[in-house]
Design a protein around this motif. Structure first.
Motif, mmCIF file in Angstrom:
data_model
loop_
_atom_site.group_PDB
_atom_site.id
_atom_site.type_symbol
_atom_site.label_atom_id
_atom_site.label_comp_id
_atom_site.label_asym_id
_atom_site.label_seq_id
_atom_site.Cartn_x
_atom_site.Cartn_y
_atom_site.Cartn_z
ATOM 1 N N THR A 205 0.826 -1.219 0.000
ATOM 2 C CA THR A 205 0.000 0.000 0.000
ATOM 3 C C THR A 205 0.858 1.266 0.000
ATOM 4 O OG1 THR A 205 -0.088 -0.224 2.395
ATOM 5 C CG2 THR A 205 -1.997 -1.044 1.167
ATOM 6 N N SER A 206 1.995 1.195 -0.656
ATOM 7 C CA SER A 206 2.920 2.336 -0.632
ATOM 8 C C SER A 206 2.318 3.573 -1.275
ATOM 9 C CB SER A 206 4.200 1.980 -1.383
ATOM 10 O OG SER A 206 4.800 0.863 -0.800
ATOM 11 N N PHE A 207 1.511 3.373 -2.335
ATOM 12 C CA PHE A 207 1.023 4.550 -3.063
ATOM 13 C C PHE A 207 -0.012 5.333 -2.268
ATOM 14 C CE2 PHE A 207 2.935 2.049 -6.454
ATOM 15 C CZ PHE A 207 3.758 3.031 -6.999
ATOM 16 N N THR A 208 -0.812 4.633 -1.490
ATOM 17 C CA THR A 208 -1.773 5.348 -0.632
ATOM 18 C C THR A 208 -1.004 6.193 0.385
ATOM 19 O OG1 THR A 208 -3.370 3.567 -0.905
ATOM 20 C CG2 THR A 208 -3.718 5.065 0.929
ATOM 21 N N ALA A 209 0.050 5.611 0.945
ATOM 22 C CA ALA A 209 0.865 6.361 1.907
ATOM 23 C C ALA A 209 1.531 7.555 1.210
ATOM 24 C CB ALA A 209 1.924 5.445 2.518
ATOM 25 N N LEU A 210 2.024 7.317 -0.006
ATOM 26 C CA LEU A 210 2.678 8.410 -0.751
ATOM 27 C C LEU A 210 1.691 9.529 -1.076
ATOM 28 C CD1 LEU A 210 4.918 6.227 -3.047
ATOM 29 C CD2 LEU A 210 5.756 8.091 -1.588
ATOM 30 N N LEU A 211 0.432 9.159 -1.296
ATOM 31 C CA LEU A 211 -0.570 10.191 -1.559
ATOM 32 C C LEU A 211 -0.778 11.061 -0.310
ATOM 33 C CD1 LEU A 211 -2.708 11.524 -3.333
ATOM 34 C CD2 LEU A 211 -4.319 9.717 -2.680
ATOM 35 N N ALA A 212 -0.804 10.418 0.854
ATOM 36 C CA ALA A 212 -0.950 11.195 2.102
ATOM 37 C C ALA A 212 0.212 12.179 2.249
ATOM 38 C CB ALA A 212 -1.011 10.255 3.305
ATOM 39 N N VAL A 213 1.416 11.712 1.936
ATOM 40 C CA VAL A 213 2.597 12.577 2.058
ATOM 41 C C VAL A 213 2.528 13.717 1.032
ATOM 42 C CG1 VAL A 213 5.117 12.641 1.903
ATOM 43 C CG2 VAL A 213 3.985 10.701 2.990
ATOM 44 N N ARG A 214 2.071 13.372 -0.181
ATOM 45 C CA ARG A 214 1.970 14.386 -1.232
ATOM 46 C C ARG A 214 0.987 15.493 -0.820
ATOM 47 N NH1 ARG A 214 3.233 14.218 -6.804
ATOM 48 N NH2 ARG A 214 2.030 15.741 -7.982
ATOM 49 N N LEU A 215 -0.121 15.089 -0.223
ATOM 50 C CA LEU A 215 -1.112 16.087 0.210
ATOM 51 C C LEU A 215 -0.535 16.970 1.325
ATOM 52 C CD1 LEU A 215 -4.433 13.995 0.182
ATOM 53 C CD2 LEU A 215 -3.664 15.678 -1.500
ATOM 54 N N LEU A 216 0.257 16.373 2.187
ATOM 55 C CA LEU A 216 0.891 17.176 3.245
ATOM 56 C C LEU A 216 1.857 18.190 2.637
ATOM 57 C CD1 LEU A 216 1.403 14.530 6.044
ATOM 58 C CD2 LEU A 216 0.427 16.801 6.385
ATOM 59 N N ARG A 217 2.584 17.749 1.611
ATOM 60 C CA ARG A 217 3.513 18.684 0.956
ATOM 61 C C ARG A 217 2.723 19.787 0.265
ATOM 62 N NH1 ARG A 217 7.705 14.170 -1.390
ATOM 63 N NH2 ARG A 217 8.596 13.641 0.626
ATOM 64 N N GLU A 218 1.638 19.398 -0.352
ATOM 65 C CA GLU A 218 0.801 20.398 -1.022
ATOM 66 C C GLU A 218 0.238 21.389 0.017
ATOM 67 O OE1 GLU A 218 -1.751 18.441 -3.873
ATOM 68 O OE2 GLU A 218 -2.966 20.265 -4.010
#
Ligand code: NAD
Length: 540
Positions: A205-218
């Protein structure tokens, strides 16, 4: 780095038709993985599957030791400036993240369902949890982290203050079952406390986690502050813990012990959020409808792949037959299914391994005399890893599922006569994560709850009352874990307590020019006077 597959071949295009997820998204999210320039080539990408179809979804890089070191280095550099920002300034990022999570929920839900196979309703619980946790800590961090006055050595003369300083770099290792919220929600308090975070999500489930990180960066988080490395746990755990000042692990008890050993060697603190074999006690005065619906949710939320889900259901004799009949009937009526839409009450298991454990536990129990009251079968007609919600009666010691966590949609139900007996049986487990008590008498429920060995106990709710009380600590007793998330405990653990004591007028220790004997006499007198004064009303 990522070996993305052609859109036409991806499971979501072929079968599920997400409007939000395409192959380009996986490539964009992969940019969030830290890969060191100095270690090219050696890592084979790891394929990830869409559980609804069993087809390949995408691939994630297998990061190396060098990648971990690089990520840690960059995160530490970013942390220095971040820690200098005020808490209010840091908090604004998480308030924006809260809004972004709610705005982008369709994308988050699609991706999460594709990676986990969970029902959309269960996926939405994660979206909600991530948003609520971010907002809670954004609004409460200043209160939790504020400088506190402590009683000084010499009252009035020693001004002692407790400061909270960030640990530095927090490593987080997260599982696949709640991949969005568990990747980000433990990171939020760590970041708010002024730390950098280095996350290793589960490879499934790496991509779901990466999406959470991306939203935090955004939302405004500095790019390197929250770093991600992907791959298998085994080779990455050690370098991760060696490069961090604290580790937060969520996963199985077995791996948790290993993480504790590594943290012990590195002499850093750790939080371990581990497995459970959670009990629900339905007392004879329970509201039958509410108990049936509530325990049903507690057993089968996320297809039972939830650390706080109910796997042992104890029902009092006076209500047993009626409860079990209604419960089994309701379980048989549950709607199973895939697809990126609301509707099915339960989705798929995540993998062939999970399915194998469920089949083994049920097969072993039935082979040793347990009766199936509902479910008990895989459903390959719905997808490769679907399994029916299952109720068993007659589980006993010696069956695998009696003591071991199944982590699937299987519950064993049994009858008890007295509350003392139910408490004893519920506590007869190496685990102690979550429990629930069902009764119309809230006082009685509370009294029973206080006797249960579980980190969270819910009265007339299966797990959500305690879990969603974000201000209250959440975690496990016994082999279910060490430490707590949520509330003050969930943020203070990411800090070092520093005491700064300012001494005024006289020293605390004996001045060089006062003879030791005289000093001893004066201090003995002072302690006697303090003791006498503490007996006076109002001076304790
Ligand atoms: N208490 C909680 O809050 C909580 C929440 C969710 C899940 N869980 C538990 O998690 C378990 C399910 O997840 P799982 O089976 O994937 O757990 P797991 O322990 O196998 O894996 C969890 C994470 O640890 C990593 N990992 C595995 N081996 C490692 C190693 N040697 N070194 C470092 N990292 C390693 C994995 O890659 C993954 O990211 C269940 O037991 C469940 O109860 C607990």
């Amino acid at each position: 780095m990522t070996d993305t597959v052609s859109p036409r071949k991806t499971a979501h295009e072929a079968f599920l038709g997400s409007r939000n997820v395409d192959a380009g998204l996986f490539a964009r999210l992969s940019e969030g993985i830290t890969v060191a320039d100095a270690s090219p080539g050696a890592r084979e990408p790891l394929p990830t599957l869409a559980p609804f179809t069993g087809e390949r979804l995408a691939s994630v890089p297998q990061c190396t030791d060098e990648d971990v070191r690089e990520a840690a280095h960059r995160a530490r550099e970013a942390q220095e400036a971040w820690a200098r920002r005020s808490i209010a300034e840091r908090a604004r990022v998480f308030l924006r993240y809260h809004d972004l999570v709610m705005e982008r929920q369709e994308l988050i839900l699609d991706l999460m369902q594709l990676e986990t196979g969970k029902a959309r309703g269960h996926a939405f619980e994660e979206v909600l949890d991530a948003a609520i946790t971010a907002r809670y800590y954004a609004r409460s961090a200043a209160r939790h982290l504020k400088t506190r006055r402590r009683q000084g050595a010499l009252p009035g003369l020693t001004l002692a203050r407790e400061e909270r300083r960030p640990k530095g770099l927090v490593a987080l290792i997260s599982p696949w079952n709640y991949p969005f919220t568990l990747a980000a929600s433990d990171a939020v308090p760590a970041l708010l406390a002024g730390n950098a975070v280095l996350l290793k999500p589960d490879r499934k489930t790496s991509f779901t986690a990466l999406l959470a990180v991306r939203l935090l960066r955004e939302a405004g988080l500095p790019p390197d502050l929250f770093a991600v490395v992907t791959g298998e746990g085994e080779p990455l755990g050690e370098p991760l813990i060696r490069s961090a000042d604290y580790v937060g692990f969520t996963g199985s008890t077995e791996v948790g012990r290993h993480i504790a050993r590594l943290a012990g060697e590195a002499l850093i603190g750790c939080t371990l959020e581990l497995g459970g074999k959670n009990a629900s006690l339905v007392l004879d005065d329970a509201d039958l409808d509410r108990a049936v619906e509530g325990t049903l949710r507690g057993c089968f939320a996320n297809a039972g792949q939830l650390c706080i889900s109910t796997e042992r259901l104890f029902v009092q004799a006076g209500i047993y037959s009626r409860f079990v009949e209604r419960f089994a009937e309701r379980v048989r009526s549950m709607k199973l299914g895939g697809g990126l839409r609301y509707g099915p009450e339960m989705g798929s298991l995540i993998s062939a391994e999970q399915l194998a454990t469920v089949e083994r536990h049920v097969g072993d129990a039935v082979g040793k005399g347990a009766r199936v009251l509902a479910g008990g079968r895989a459903r390959p007609d719905l997808g490769p890893f679907f399994y029916e919600p299952t109720v068993l009666e007659g589980a006993r010691a010696g069956m695998e599922l009696f003591a071991d966590e199944t982590f699937g949609p299987v519950v064993s139900v049994s009858r008890f006569t007295s509350v003392d007996e139910a408490v004893e049986r519920a506590n007869d487990s190496p685990y102690g994560l979550n429990a629930s008590v069902w009764t119309r008498d809230a006082r009685r429920g509370y009294a029973v709850a206080r006797r249960l060995e579980a980190g969270t106990v819910n009265v007339n709710e299966a797990y959500a009352a305690a879990w969603a009380s974000t201000d209250a600590p959440m975690g496990g007793m016994k082999t279910s874990g060490l430490g707590r998330r949520h509330g003050a405990e969930g943020i203070l653990k990411y800090t070092e307590a520093q005491t700064v004591a300012v001494q005024r007028l006289f020293p605390v220790t004996a001045p060089a020019n006062v003879p030791g004997e005289r000093y001893a006499r004066v201090m003995t007198g002072a302690l006697r006077a303090l003791k006498a004064a503490s007996r006076l009303p109002g001076l304790r």
